[in-house]
Scaffold this motif. Structure first.
Motif, PDB file in Angstrom:
ATOM      1  N   PHE A 114      34.500  60.378  23.931  1.00  0.00           N
ATOM      2  CA  PHE A 114      35.706  60.509  24.757  1.00  0.00           C
ATOM      3  C   PHE A 114      35.922  59.227  25.542  1.00  0.00           C
ATOM      4  CE2 PHE A 114      37.985  61.825  28.621  1.00  0.00           C
ATOM      5  CZ  PHE A 114      39.080  62.454  28.044  1.00  0.00           C
ATOM      6  N   GLU A 115      37.180  58.789  25.623  1.00  0.00           N
ATOM      7  CA  GLU A 115      37.494  57.503  26.234  1.00  0.00           C
ATOM      8  C   GLU A 115      38.295  57.668  27.522  1.00  0.00           C
ATOM      9  OE1 GLU A 115      39.326  53.134  24.908  1.00  0.00           O
ATOM     10  OE2 GLU A 115      39.760  54.926  23.720  1.00  0.00           O
ATOM     11  N   LEU A 116      37.879  56.964  28.551  1.00  0.00           N
ATOM     12  CA  LEU A 116      38.621  56.874  29.814  1.00  0.00           C
ATOM     13  C   LEU A 116      39.035  55.426  30.026  1.00  0.00           C
ATOM     14  CD1 LEU A 116      36.694  58.920  32.573  1.00  0.00           C
ATOM     15  CD2 LEU A 116      38.916  59.468  31.563  1.00  0.00           C
ATOM     16  N   ASP A 117      40.321  55.198  30.234  1.00  0.00           N
ATOM     17  CA  ASP A 117      40.765  53.899  30.713  1.00  0.00           C
ATOM     18  C   ASP A 117      40.440  53.776  32.196  1.00  0.00           C
ATOM     19  OD1 ASP A 117      41.729  53.101  28.293  1.00  0.00           O
ATOM     20  OD2 ASP A 117      43.848  53.418  28.764  1.00  0.00           O
ATOM     21  N   PHE A 118      40.303  52.557  32.645  1.00  0.00           N
ATOM     22  CA  PHE A 118      40.060  52.356  34.073  1.00  0.00           C
ATOM     23  C   PHE A 118      40.563  50.995  34.496  1.00  0.00           C
ATOM     24  CE2 PHE A 118      36.272  50.598  32.040  1.00  0.00           C
ATOM     25  CZ  PHE A 118      36.109  49.377  32.701  1.00  0.00           C
ATOM     26  N   ARG A 119      40.734  50.828  35.785  1.00  0.00           N
ATOM     27  CA  ARG A 119      40.983  49.532  36.408  1.00  0.00           C
ATOM     28  C   ARG A 119      39.844  49.267  37.389  1.00  0.00           C
ATOM     29  NH1 ARG A 119      45.569  46.024  35.342  1.00  0.00           N
ATOM     30  NH2 ARG A 119      46.951  47.250  33.998  1.00  0.00           N
ATOM     31  N   LEU A 120      39.433  48.002  37.461  1.00  0.00           N
ATOM     32  CA  LEU A 120      38.309  47.638  38.329  1.00  0.00           C
ATOM     33  C   LEU A 120      38.673  46.427  39.160  1.00  0.00           C
ATOM     34  CD1 LEU A 120      35.290  48.086  39.120  1.00  0.00           C
ATOM     35  CD2 LEU A 120      34.736  46.365  37.386  1.00  0.00           C
ATOM     36  N   HIS A 121      38.528  46.556  40.464  1.00  0.00           N
ATOM     37  CA  HIS A 121      38.662  45.416  41.376  1.00  0.00           C
ATOM     38  C   HIS A 121      37.271  44.928  41.742  1.00  0.00           C
ATOM     39  CE1 HIS A 121      39.284  43.111  45.066  1.00  0.00           C
ATOM     40  NE2 HIS A 121      40.514  42.936  44.642  1.00  0.00           N
ATOM     41  N   GLN A 122      37.058  43.628  41.597  1.00  0.00           N
ATOM     42  CA  GLN A 122      35.756  43.026  41.881  1.00  0.00           C
ATOM     43  C   GLN A 122      35.854  42.161  43.131  1.00  0.00           C
ATOM     44  OE1 GLN A 122      34.034  41.548  37.920  1.00  0.00           O
ATOM     45  NE2 GLN A 122      36.180  41.947  37.389  1.00  0.00           N
ATOM     46  N   PRO A 123      34.905  42.276  44.044  1.00  0.00           N
ATOM     47  CA  PRO A 123      34.976  41.508  45.297  1.00  0.00           C
ATOM     48  C   PRO A 123      34.904  40.007  45.054  1.00  0.00           C
ATOM     49  CG  PRO A 123      32.908  42.740  45.140  1.00  0.00           C
ATOM     50  CD  PRO A 123      33.748  43.170  43.991  1.00  0.00           C
ATOM     51  N   ALA A 124      35.586  39.246  45.902  1.00  0.00           N
ATOM     52  CA  ALA A 124      35.671  37.791  45.736  1.00  0.00           C
ATOM     53  C   ALA A 124      34.296  37.140  45.772  1.00  0.00           C
ATOM     54  CB  ALA A 124      36.580  37.199  46.808  1.00  0.00           C
ATOM     55  N   GLY A 125      33.415  37.645  46.633  1.00  0.00           N
ATOM     56  CA  GLY A 125      32.076  37.069  46.722  1.00  0.00           C
ATOM     57  C   GLY A 125      31.312  37.202  45.424  1.00  0.00           C
ATOM     58  N   TYR A 126      31.469  38.319  44.754  1.00  0.00           N
ATOM     59  CA  TYR A 126      30.812  38.512  43.467  1.00  0.00           C
ATOM     60  C   TYR A 126      31.403  37.577  42.419  1.00  0.00           C
ATOM     61  CZ  TYR A 126      29.891  40.538  38.898  1.00  0.00           C
ATOM     62  OH  TYR A 126      29.546  40.704  37.581  1.00  0.00           O
ATOM     63  N   ARG A 183      32.770  34.685  42.885  1.00  0.00           N
ATOM     64  CA  ARG A 183      32.338  33.304  43.157  1.00  0.00           C
ATOM     65  C   ARG A 183      30.888  33.084  42.754  1.00  0.00           C
ATOM     66  NH1 ARG A 183      35.318  34.038  48.025  1.00  0.00           N
ATOM     67  NH2 ARG A 183      33.366  34.598  49.086  1.00  0.00           N
ATOM     68  N   ARG A 184      30.034  34.061  43.028  1.00  0.00           N
ATOM     69  CA  ARG A 184      28.604  33.907  42.765  1.00  0.00           C
ATOM     70  C   ARG A 184      28.053  35.214  42.190  1.00  0.00           C
ATOM     71  NH1 ARG A 184      25.311  32.036  47.712  1.00  0.00           N
ATOM     72  NH2 ARG A 184      23.798  31.604  46.049  1.00  0.00           N
ATOM     73  N   PRO A 185      28.332  35.485  40.924  1.00  0.00           N
ATOM     74  CA  PRO A 185      27.911  36.770  40.343  1.00  0.00           C
ATOM     75  C   PRO A 185      26.403  36.960  40.294  1.00  0.00           C
ATOM     76  CG  PRO A 185      28.788  35.303  38.662  1.00  0.00           C
ATOM     77  CD  PRO A 185      29.101  34.673  39.970  1.00  0.00           C
ATOM     78  N   GLY A 186      25.651  35.865  40.341  1.00  0.00           N
ATOM     79  CA  GLY A 186      24.198  35.993  40.285  1.00  0.00           C
ATOM     80  C   GLY A 186      23.514  35.887  41.618  1.00  0.00           C
ATOM     81  N   ALA A 187      24.278  35.994  42.711  1.00  0.00           N
ATOM     82  CA  ALA A 187      23.705  35.786  44.045  1.00  0.00           C
ATOM     83  C   ALA A 187      22.793  36.918  44.491  1.00  0.00           C
ATOM     84  CB  ALA A 187      24.823  35.596  45.065  1.00  0.00           C
ATOM     85  N   GLY A 188      22.920  38.079  43.884  1.00  0.00           N
ATOM     86  CA  GLY A 188      22.064  39.201  44.257  1.00  0.00           C
ATOM     87  C   GLY A 188      22.634  40.085  45.347  1.00  0.00           C
ATOM     88  N   THR A 189      23.815  39.747  45.877  1.00  0.00           N
ATOM     89  CA  THR A 189      24.452  40.589  46.896  1.00  0.00           C
ATOM     90  C   THR A 189      24.922  41.893  46.270  1.00  0.00           C
ATOM     91  OG1 THR A 189      25.218  38.617  48.052  1.00  0.00           O
ATOM     92  CG2 THR A 189      26.292  40.700  48.620  1.00  0.00           C
ATOM     93  N   ARG A 190      24.654  43.002  46.939  1.00  0.00           N
ATOM     94  CA  ARG A 190      25.089  44.304  46.440  1.00  0.00           C
ATOM     95  C   ARG A 190      26.263  44.812  47.281  1.00  0.00           C
ATOM     96  NH1 ARG A 190      22.575  46.352  42.342  1.00  0.00           N
ATOM     97  NH2 ARG A 190      20.623  45.363  41.663  1.00  0.00           N
ATOM     98  N   TYR A 191      27.194  45.437  46.614  1.00  0.00           N
ATOM     99  CA  TYR A 191      28.448  45.849  47.242  1.00  0.00           C
ATOM    100  C   TYR A 191      28.652  47.354  47.098  1.00  0.00           C
ATOM    101  CZ  TYR A 191      29.523  40.841  46.825  1.00  0.00           C
ATOM    102  OH  TYR A 191      29.485  39.472  46.895  1.00  0.00           O
TER     103      TYR A 191
END
Length: 462
Positions: free
Chosen positions: A200-212, A214-222
């Motif tokens: 079964f398939e669900l479409d979705f939209r995802l907003h990603q925080p600017a900090g992530y 800029r630095r996706p590997g920084a280790g900050t959790r949101y």
């Protein structure tokens, strides 16, 4: 294993005609000449592009709010006011062409509406604001986005002069048509799809925080905010769950993201709508709910999500989904907002420990305040069940038509009352006749209420 895929975002095709078949080379040459020496052609400033600026509003859904025209050289009226009568705008919607009402015109440095009383600044964009009350202001039909590519025509019918009388923009016999459609905040959501273990398939939209980003590997959790739309947004467009109301947009807007950076996940139930839930609502359908749970699992595994700060927010059948899901996963979510919902009183005892702020209009005709829907009671009855199960419920009642500052003052007072009582369950009721547009639409104020949103982000399972 579930298949996690992304799909290209829904876009609106663009195309425009400017000044009667002017070639790109000629336009570029004119732009270069005007930029190098604008005085050689007083009042002439070639047009480079025209876009619609749309807005998701709290009560009137998705509207075309303005037209943004980009010129070759900056526009500076030297403190003068550009009269709305200098521009004529028409919109072709549903096969009918009619005028839009121009309310304000001003230059700006970007293609953005400026909500200040004295808007704009000298720049290469001209913003032409339109009356949101126009009958043809809509950007969507009952569900799907309207085809707005080249739907708007703008013509300058009078010269624009500076305060001292100098030329700024000359009238033009040719109409400019829009090339694109921009929707602030909504455009920042990535479109994707998720296929669960059953196919079964669900479409979705995802907003990603600017900090992530800029630095996706920084280790900050949101935090992760999961927004569940109402029954009216069930569709195959992967858009209406963002544009029919501001439930997702309110968590992704820049001012909120600066304060509370978070992932915002907005799934959409597809057509033909599954309706096999025990009370005939989509988010309680076993197939849909199973896919939703797996989607949340996949998102929390794929992105740096703080597992102690998962939030559920929803309206109407989305609130019903929350009140059905929380008792099944009582240890997972840090808090929830549920507006105009209904549910099963017998399972409320399982969620007395979960911070919950619920609200409902007393005169709601779609989901009655006490009786609810499909044989399942409404919010008033559920709050009583929570209280009988041991939760401390803090109640307040005020008009849903209060100005924002007064509405938030009442919310703040209720929150202070709850804190004094050691309560994390709050319930706001809106008296009959105080919810504008439709008594069912209680959520319009909910997601504009900074007190409520601040409260949500303050909650954590740690």
């Amino acid at each position: 294993m579930p298949r996690f895929t992304r799909r290209t975002a829904l876009t609106i095709a663009a195309g425009a005609v400017t000044a009667a078949a002017v070639t790109p080379a000629a336009t570029a040459a004119a732009a270069d000449a005007a930029a190098a020496d604008p005085s050689t052609a007083p009042g002439l400033n070639p047009v480079l592009r025209c876009d619609l600026l749309t807005r998701v509003t709290p009560r009137h859904n998705w509207l075309v709010a303005a037209v943004a025209i980009r010129y070759a050289a900056p526009i500076d009226p030297c403190g003068g006011v550009i009269p709305p009568s200098a521009f004529h705008v028409t919109a072709t919607v549903g096969g009918k062409t009619a005028a839009r009402t121009v309310t304000r015109v001003y230059p700006n440095t970007t293609a953005e509406v400026d909500d200040r009383a004295d808007p704009g600044r000298p720049g290469d964009h001209l913003i032409i604001e339109l009356d949101p009350g126009d009958a043809n202001a809509r950007a969507a039909g009952a569900t799907d986005p309207l085809p707005l590519d080249r739907a708007y025509a703008v013509r300058q019918v009078a010269d624009v002069t500076a305060r001292g009388g100098g030329p700024v923009l000359a009238a033009d016999p040719f109409a400019i048509r829009n090339e694109g459609v921009r929707t602030p905040v909504v455009d920042d959501f990535t479109a994707g799809s998720f296929t669960d273990s059953t196919g079964f398939e669900l479409d979705f939209r995802l907003h990603q925080p600017a900090g992530y980003l800029r630095r996706p590997g920084a280790g900050t959790r949101y935090p992760l905010v999961v927004t569940l739309h109402g029954g009216g947004e069930v569709a195959d467009n992967n858009m209406t769950q963002l544009t029919a109301n501001r439930i997702a947009v309110t968590f992704a807007k820049p001012e909120r993201q600066r304060r509370n950076p978070a992932f915002v996940l907005a799934p959409q139930i597809p057509l033909p709508r599954p309706m096999e839930g025990q009370d005939g609502t989509d988010w309680t359908d076993a197939t849909v709910q199973g896919a939703l749970i797996q989607l949340i699992d996949a998102a929390t595994a794929a992105y740096p999500v703080d597992a102690g700060r998962l939030y559920l927010v929803g309206l109407s059948s989305g609130a019903r989904g929350i009140l059905n899901l929380l008792p099944k996963q009582p240890g997972r979510y840090a808090a929830a907002l549920a507006t105009a919902g209904w549910g099963d009183p017998s399972v409320m005892e399982r969620i007395t420990h979960i911070p919950l702020w619920a609200d409902h209009s007393v005169d709601d005709p779609v989901v009655p305040y006490k009786e609810g829907r499909f044989g399942k009671p409404g919010t008033w009855t559920l709050m009583n069940a929570l209280e009988n199960a041991g939760a401390k419920v803090t109640r307040g009642q005020w008009g849903n038509d209060l100005p924002k500052d007064q509405f938030e003052a009442r919310s703040r007072a209720l929150l202070h009352q709850a804190r004094r009582a050691g309560s994390h369950t709050l319930f706001t009721s809106y008296p009959a006749g105080t919810t504008p547009v439709s008594p069912h639409g209680a959520w319009a104020q909910t997601y504009e209420n900074d007190v409520v949103i601040d409260w949500l982000f303050d909650q954590s399972r740690r």
